[in-house]
Design a protein around this motif. Structure first.
Motif, PDB file in Angstrom:
ATOM      1  N   CYS A   1       0.931  -1.302  -0.014  1.00 26.34           N
ATOM      2  CA  CYS A   1       0.077  -0.009  -0.035  1.00 26.34           C
ATOM      3  C   CYS A   1       0.743   1.322  -0.130  1.00 26.34           C
ATOM      4  CB  CYS A   1      -1.093   0.033   1.142  1.00 26.34           C
ATOM      5  SG  CYS A   1      -2.202  -1.237   1.166  1.00 26.34           S
TER       6      CYS A   1
ATOM      7  N   ASP B   1      -9.762   8.561   0.308  1.00 26.53           N
ATOM      8  CA  ASP B   1      -9.010   8.060   1.445  1.00 26.53           C
ATOM      9  C   ASP B   1      -9.057   6.732   1.767  1.00 26.53           C
ATOM     10  OD1 ASP B   1     -11.453   8.182   2.499  1.00 26.53           O
ATOM     11  OD2 ASP B   1     -11.144   9.045   4.247  1.00 26.53           O
ATOM     12  N   ASP B   2     -10.112   5.969   0.970  1.00 22.13           N
ATOM     13  CA  ASP B   2      -9.861   4.472   1.202  1.00 22.13           C
ATOM     14  C   ASP B   2      -9.025   3.952   0.227  1.00 22.13           C
ATOM     15  OD1 ASP B   2     -11.998   4.634   2.939  1.00 22.13           O
ATOM     16  OD2 ASP B   2     -13.636   4.135   1.601  1.00 22.13           O
TER      17      ASP B   2
ATOM     18  N   ASN C   1      -5.809   0.238  10.916  1.00 18.61           N
ATOM     19  CA  ASN C   1      -6.637   1.475  10.610  1.00 18.61           C
ATOM     20  C   ASN C   1      -6.756   2.354  11.980  1.00 18.61           C
ATOM     21  OD1 ASN C   1      -7.657   1.242   8.004  1.00 18.61           O
ATOM     22  ND2 ASN C   1      -9.245   0.026   8.750  1.00 18.61           N
ATOM     23  N   ALA C   2      -6.306   1.481  13.319  1.00 23.25           N
ATOM     24  CA  ALA C   2      -6.262   2.146  14.662  1.00 23.25           C
ATOM     25  C   ALA C   2      -5.024   3.009  14.903  1.00 23.25           C
ATOM     26  CB  ALA C   2      -6.283   0.850  15.541  1.00 23.25           C
TER      27      ALA C   2
ATOM     28  N   PRO D   1      -2.875   5.917  13.261  1.00 26.15           N
ATOM     29  CA  PRO D   1      -2.794   6.891  12.311  1.00 26.15           C
ATOM     30  C   PRO D   1      -1.473   7.103  11.648  1.00 26.15           C
ATOM     31  CG  PRO D   1      -2.969   7.700  14.445  1.00 26.15           C
ATOM     32  CD  PRO D   1      -3.268   6.542  14.898  1.00 26.15           C
TER      33      PRO D   1
ATOM     34  N   ARG E   1      -3.980   9.566   6.693  1.00 25.09           N
ATOM     35  CA  ARG E   1      -5.213  10.160   6.038  1.00 25.09           C
ATOM     36  C   ARG E   1      -5.831   8.946   5.056  1.00 25.09           C
ATOM     37  NH1 ARG E   1      -0.981  13.395   5.899  1.00 25.09           N
ATOM     38  NH2 ARG E   1      -0.462  12.758   3.698  1.00 25.09           N
ATOM     39  N   HIS E   2      -5.587   7.766   5.492  1.00 25.91           N
ATOM     40  CA  HIS E   2      -6.069   6.593   4.574  1.00 25.91           C
ATOM     41  C   HIS E   2      -6.686   5.458   5.616  1.00 25.91           C
ATOM     42  CE1 HIS E   2      -3.362   8.448   1.670  1.00 25.91           C
ATOM     43  NE2 HIS E   2      -4.146   7.911   0.699  1.00 25.91           N
ATOM     44  N   HIS E   3      -7.833   4.850   4.911  1.00 26.65           N
ATOM     45  CA  HIS E   3      -8.339   3.859   5.827  1.00 26.65           C
ATOM     46  C   HIS E   3      -8.459   2.662   4.974  1.00 26.65           C
ATOM     47  CE1 HIS E   3     -12.102   2.033   7.042  1.00 26.65           C
ATOM     48  NE2 HIS E   3     -11.705   2.392   8.247  1.00 26.65           N
ATOM     49  N   LEU E   4      -7.951   1.371   5.555  1.00 23.25           N
ATOM     50  CA  LEU E   4      -7.998   0.074   4.663  1.00 23.25           C
ATOM     51  C   LEU E   4      -9.553  -0.405   4.903  1.00 23.25           C
ATOM     52  CD1 LEU E   4      -4.980  -1.723   5.616  1.00 23.25           C
ATOM     53  CD2 LEU E   4      -5.542  -0.878   3.408  1.00 23.25           C
ATOM     54  N   ARG E   5     -10.041  -0.859   3.778  1.00 24.45           N
ATOM     55  CA  ARG E   5     -11.246  -1.894   3.812  1.00 24.45           C
ATOM     56  C   ARG E   5     -11.430  -3.003   2.910  1.00 24.45           C
ATOM     57  NH1 ARG E   5     -15.988  -0.203   0.827  1.00 24.45           N
ATOM     58  NH2 ARG E   5     -15.598   1.446  -0.636  1.00 24.45           N
TER      59      ARG E   5
END
Length: 251
Positions: free
Chosen positions: A11, A35-36, A69-70, A72, A77-81
């Motif tokens: 990533c 941001d995902d 995700n926990a 920062p 400024r990004h979020h995994l899903r």
């Protein structure tokens, strides 16, 4: 944690070259926020006879995503899903026809940053060709066959599991250590209806030994086509095993 580190490396690279790594001409769906970071997961959903089935590895992947995700500082400024798709057919078999269809659907609906899986050799092959074409990383522990390492077309695959090439290298190490250098008998169970795990495992030994000019012979038995005469097989091994022979059996 090893998978987590690979995800972070993957990533992190993608974050620096997002514009160039995405499929040219494709648009980003409205629900895929900037941001995902979308991870597309393609694995057998129910059949736990596969080592990398979702019930076995899913909890670890979800825990890794939650851990990233926990914190920062890991991906600012990004979020995994994740988005999941099942690679099984109606009989619960990891299907080489269903998996690439799932990969195409996930690619054009979610435009993922990376693929996790598939978890089988036959499904990893077509999906690996697609991900190489798209320029999207594919992380899997289910592609141990020799072809994934020897063929230049599988440029997108990062294999996190053991490979049969390494198995062959280990066998060569044994040969050199004990001074064996002439023969090997490769005995394996085979069926063309399944994953042919024994066949692919033997391929690693066969390939590495032939590169060292070690003479081999193979002996195939098929347990799904009626009773196997194991006594006859043992006599065959005994007769062929005289002298400098080493027997490798996969069943």
């Amino acid at each position: 944690m090893f998978l987590l580190l690979l995800l972070l490396l993957c990533c992190g690279t993608l974050l620096t070259c997002a514009k160039t790594s995405r499929h040219q001409g494709s648009h980003t769906p409205a629900h895929n926020h900037t941001d995902d970071i979308i991870l597309a997961v393609i694995l057998p959903q129910h059949n736990t006879s596969y080592p990398w089935a979702w019930p076995r590895v899913g909890p670890a992947l979800d825990r890794a995503i939650a851990h990233v995700n926990a914190d920062p500082t890991l991906l600012p400024r990004h979020h995994l899903r994740r988005i999941f798709a099942n690679s099984e057919n109606r009989d619960g078999i990891c299907s080489e026809s269903i998996a690439p269809l799932m990969a195409v659907d996930l690619k054009f609906e979610y435009n993922p940053w990376a693929f996790i899986g598939p978890g089988c050799d036959y499904t990893s092959s077509p999906v690996g060709l697609f991900t190489a074409h798209w320029g999207v990383p594919m992380i899997t522990a289910g592609a141990p066959a020799v072809a994934f390492l020897l063929m230049e077309m599988y440029t997108s695959i990062t294999n996190t599991g053991p490979t049969h090439k390494k198995l062959g290298e280990y066998a060569l190490h044994l040969y050199r250590h004990f001074g064996w250098h002439q023969h090997a008998l490769l005995m394996f169970s085979d069926t063309k209806m399944g994953e042919r795990a024994c066949y692919f495992a033997l391929e690693g030994l066969y390939t590495e030994m032939h590169e060292e000019n070690i003479t081999t012979m193979d002996l195939v038995f098929e347990e799904n086509k009626g009773p196997v005469n194991y006594s006859e097989l043992l006599h065959k091994i005994k007769d062929d095993g005289r002298g400098e022979w080493l027997v490798f059996c996969f069943a």
